[in-house]
Scaffold this motif. Sequence first.
Motif, short mmCIF file in Angstrom:
data_model
loop_
_atom_site.label_atom_id
_atom_site.label_comp_id
_atom_site.label_asym_id
_atom_site.label_seq_id
_atom_site.Cartn_x
_atom_site.Cartn_y
_atom_site.Cartn_z
N LEU A 168 37.71 10.73 -48.20
CA LEU A 168 36.39 11.32 -48.27
C LEU A 168 36.08 11.96 -46.93
O LEU A 168 36.52 11.48 -45.89
N ALA A 169 35.30 13.04 -46.96
CA ALA A 169 35.04 13.81 -45.74
C ALA A 169 33.61 13.62 -45.26
O ALA A 169 32.72 13.25 -46.02
N GLY A 170 33.42 13.91 -43.98
CA GLY A 170 32.08 13.93 -43.41
C GLY A 170 31.53 15.34 -43.41
O GLY A 170 31.75 16.12 -44.34
N SER A 171 30.81 15.68 -42.37
CA SER A 171 30.28 17.03 -42.21
C SER A 171 30.33 17.38 -40.74
O SER A 171 30.73 16.57 -39.91
N PHE A 172 29.89 18.59 -40.40
CA PHE A 172 29.87 19.00 -39.00
C PHE A 172 28.51 18.73 -38.36
O PHE A 172 28.13 19.36 -37.38
N GLY A 173 27.79 17.77 -38.91
CA GLY A 173 26.47 17.42 -38.41
C GLY A 173 25.43 17.58 -39.51
O GLY A 173 25.59 18.40 -40.42
N GLY A 174 24.37 16.79 -39.45
CA GLY A 174 23.36 16.85 -40.50
C GLY A 174 23.80 16.07 -41.72
O GLY A 174 24.80 15.34 -41.70
N GLN A 175 23.04 16.22 -42.81
CA GLN A 175 23.30 15.44 -44.02
C GLN A 175 23.59 16.35 -45.20
O GLN A 175 23.01 17.43 -45.33
N VAL A 176 24.49 15.88 -46.07
CA VAL A 176 24.81 16.59 -47.31
C VAL A 176 24.90 15.57 -48.44
O VAL A 176 25.07 14.37 -48.20
#
Length: 216
Positions: free
Chosen positions: A92-100
């Motif tokens: 599973l992946a994260g993000s480059f900042g912030g929320q999704v």
Amino acid sequence: MRVKARRAGLAAAVLSALVGCGAQTAGSETGVRATVVPSPPVPPSTEGRLSSGDLQSRWWTWAASEPEQTNPVADQDGSSCGRNQSRDVWFLAGSFGGQVKRTCSVPNGVPLAFPLVNLIGNPSACAGFMSAAKGSAVLDGKKVASEALRGEAISVLGVANNPVTGTDGRFTATGCGVWVQLPPLEPGQHALTIRGESDDFSVGVDYSLNVEAASE
């Protein structure tokens, strides 16, 4: 080859528990305080677990395996979560900042692995990053155990125009972060919330996971 490190963390929402905060039980006239004891973290399982170096090398290679348009870290809804997955672990992946928020279908019988927050760079960068790194993951209302990996030599292979490492070809670096590995989930719907941070960088992903039924 010099590679500018990119933070691509995953993270999950921390569940706050009301512990002796003056709340009264329903129907109480004596002001008895209700204490809610949070469930202990689910301990990590050894089933299907990867070593520190293998986990980070494979995750970063997977995260750097697609260009911007179809990259799982840049994904805003989960439509790219199944790209380039292997048979023995589902990343599973994260993000480059912030929320999704993402919706993702997961095959039956496959362990999950993901970072709450992570970094690739050199040993000094990892030492500074890990001094402030923290995060948590909550699966179906229960906090799951995480593991701090403070620095490991890893090998990463990226494709051209990927937004994670910014370079194609193979290179070596130091990987670090706070990680979670989970055994295969039961078939059906699951909610996974993740939060992670280090210094001024923070990231969060709310996953709706649909684990497929076992094939007969």
